[in-house]
Design a protein around this motif. Structure first.
Motif, PDB file in Angstrom:
ATOM      1  N   THR A 159      -6.736 -10.137  -9.328  1.00 51.05           N
ATOM      2  CA  THR A 159      -7.398  -9.069  -8.580  1.00 51.05           C
ATOM      3  C   THR A 159      -6.374  -8.029  -8.140  1.00 51.05           C
ATOM      4  O   THR A 159      -5.169  -8.251  -8.212  1.00 51.05           O
ATOM      5  CB  THR A 159      -8.121  -9.610  -7.331  1.00 51.05           C
ATOM      6  OG1 THR A 159      -7.147  -9.932  -6.320  1.00 51.05           O
ATOM      7  CG2 THR A 159      -8.931 -10.857  -7.669  1.00 51.05           C
TER       8      THR A 159
ATOM      9  N   ASP B 134      -6.501  -6.860  -4.981  1.00 55.75           N
ATOM     10  CA  ASP B 134      -6.483  -6.896  -3.515  1.00 55.75           C
ATOM     11  C   ASP B 134      -6.195  -8.280  -2.946  1.00 55.75           C
ATOM     12  O   ASP B 134      -6.337  -8.511  -1.744  1.00 55.75           O
ATOM     13  CB  ASP B 134      -7.808  -6.383  -2.955  1.00 55.75           C
ATOM     14  CG  ASP B 134      -9.011  -7.205  -3.437  1.00 55.75           C
ATOM     15  OD1 ASP B 134      -8.796  -8.224  -4.133  1.00 55.75           O
ATOM     16  OD2 ASP B 134     -10.149  -6.814  -3.130  1.00 55.75           O
TER      17      ASP B 134
ATOM     18  N   SER C  33      -7.830 -11.115  -3.424  1.00 52.14           N
ATOM     19  CA  SER C  33      -9.026 -11.861  -3.040  1.00 52.14           C
ATOM     20  C   SER C  33      -9.366 -13.005  -3.992  1.00 52.14           C
ATOM     21  O   SER C  33     -10.330 -13.733  -3.771  1.00 52.14           O
ATOM     22  CB  SER C  33     -10.228 -10.910  -2.960  1.00 52.14           C
ATOM     23  OG  SER C  33     -10.466 -10.290  -4.216  1.00 52.14           O
TER      24      SER C  33
ATOM     25  N   LEU D 208      -0.052  -4.213  -8.899  1.00 53.79           N
ATOM     26  CA  LEU D 208      -0.951  -4.975  -8.030  1.00 53.79           C
ATOM     27  C   LEU D 208      -1.298  -6.336  -8.637  1.00 53.79           C
ATOM     28  O   LEU D 208      -1.374  -7.339  -7.923  1.00 53.79           O
ATOM     29  CB  LEU D 208      -2.224  -4.175  -7.760  1.00 53.79           C
ATOM     30  CG  LEU D 208      -2.028  -2.928  -6.889  1.00 53.79           C
ATOM     31  CD1 LEU D 208      -3.299  -2.081  -6.872  1.00 53.79           C
ATOM     32  CD2 LEU D 208      -1.633  -3.310  -5.469  1.00 53.79           C
TER      33      LEU D 208
ATOM     34  N   LYS E  80       0.820  -1.219   0.000  1.00 53.82           N
ATOM     35  CA  LYS E  80       0.000   0.000   0.000  1.00 53.82           C
ATOM     36  C   LYS E  80       0.850   1.264   0.000  1.00 53.82           C
ATOM     37  O   LYS E  80       0.676   2.121  -0.881  1.00 53.82           O
ATOM     38  CB  LYS E  80      -0.975  -0.004   1.171  1.00 53.82           C
ATOM     39  CG  LYS E  80      -1.914   1.199   1.178  1.00 53.82           C
ATOM     40  CD  LYS E  80      -2.939   1.118   2.296  1.00 53.82           C
ATOM     41  CE  LYS E  80      -3.870   2.332   2.274  1.00 53.82           C
ATOM     42  NZ  LYS E  80      -4.891   2.253   3.350  1.00 53.82           N
TER      43      LYS E  80
ATOM     44  N   TRP F  48       1.614  -9.117   1.199  1.00 57.86           N
ATOM     45  CA  TRP F  48       1.433  -7.669   1.085  1.00 57.86           C
ATOM     46  C   TRP F  48       2.751  -6.916   1.189  1.00 57.86           C
ATOM     47  O   TRP F  48       2.773  -5.695   1.225  1.00 57.86           O
ATOM     48  CB  TRP F  48       0.461  -7.180   2.161  1.00 57.86           C
ATOM     49  CG  TRP F  48      -0.932  -7.708   1.940  1.00 57.86           C
ATOM     50  CD1 TRP F  48      -1.381  -8.977   2.188  1.00 57.86           C
ATOM     51  CD2 TRP F  48      -2.031  -7.002   1.391  1.00 57.86           C
ATOM     52  NE1 TRP F  48      -2.700  -9.096   1.834  1.00 57.86           N
ATOM     53  CE2 TRP F  48      -3.144  -7.892   1.337  1.00 57.86           C
ATOM     54  CE3 TRP F  48      -2.219  -5.691   0.940  1.00 57.86           C
ATOM     55  CZ2 TRP F  48      -4.381  -7.522   0.856  1.00 57.86           C
ATOM     56  CZ3 TRP F  48      -3.468  -5.320   0.465  1.00 57.86           C
ATOM     57  CH2 TRP F  48      -4.531  -6.233   0.419  1.00 57.86           C
TER      58      TRP F  48
END
Length: 251
Positions: free
Chosen positions: A114, A116, A118, A106, A86, A229
């Protein structure tokens, strides 16, 4: 194990330098002092201490009231920094990276189609590279068109770190107390002005490539979700690049 070896190498520099007179030092350590301070007397006293709190410089060397901060690299280690995805994206956005460029990062970070993490199916990296080949080419072109941005990125992840109050390293040293190569930030910046890294196919800014800390591709179980992440910043040709830079640029 890697951290313990790193700490040992740092301690060896402190033991070899702190409280010693310049004339007592080995040829290699005198070479380091000359690169940092220029002329010195054999009777000049050296101070060397570790930098606390896991900052970019590992230790400082001080002589005649002048202090220089050093980031120590050794062996085959290529990782020079780490960030969370992030703040990494936010930093690049503030620097002007397009929405498509952010999206590409990303998609590569999570590998599941995706933005995120998911998705259910996570592709291995070789499949991702093929799937997003055009996007990666466009991303690299965008990230490497501005020399000032390349220098700012390298300064952030090699010399300074992501915390604004951090102490900034003046030099990178690759090796140990007996032998190594030292390069200043000024030398590296001269190199970045002249060198193109367009041959690199992985996402990169100048010599620094970035990739997910953990992919967990295919059906592999996610052992630690927060590792997906994290972004690793790697300097793939660190040792050879430092050899080249140290021989060709004044610092």
């Amino acid at each position: 194990m890697h951290k313990n070896i790193g700490f040992k190498k740092e301690d060896e520099f402190v033991e070899a330098l702190d409280g010693k007179k310049a004339g007592e030092l080995s040829h290699n350590l005198k070479h380091i002092l000359r690169e940092m301070f220029g002329f010195f007397k054999e009777t000049d006293k050296v101070r060397c201490e570790l930098v606390p709190n896991y900052q970019k410089p590992d230790f400082f060397i001080e002589m005649n009231g002048v202090r220089k901060y050093v980031s120590l690299k050794h062996g085959k280690a290529k990782t020079v920094g780490q960030d969370k995805i992030k703040p990494f994206i936010l930093y690049l956005r503030e620097c002007g990276l397009s929405k498509e460029g952010q999206k590409t990062i990303l998609l590569l970070q999570f590998g599941d189609g995706t933005l995120d993490g998911s998705g259910d199916k996570r592709l291995p990296y070789d499949e991702l590279v093929l799937k997003y080949k055009k996007r990666i080419e466009e991303l690299n072109e965008e990230l490497n068109e501005d020399k000032d941005f390349i220098k700012a990125f390298v300064e952030r992840y090699v010399f300074k770190g992501t915390v604004s109050t951090n102490i900034e390293a003046d030099y990178i040293y690759h090796g140990d107390v007996n032998y190594g190569v030292i390069v200043s930030k000024a030398q590296l910046f001269k190199h970045l002005e002249r060198r193109s890294y367009a041959y690199m196919i992985n996402p990169h800014v100048g010599p620094l490539q970035f990739k997910p800390h953990a992919r967990y591709s295919g059906e592999k179980e996610i052992l630690n979700e927060h590792q997906r992440w994290k972004v690793d910043i790697n300097w793939a040709n660190l040792a050879s690049d430092m050899d080249y830079i140290s021989e060709r640029y004044d610092g």
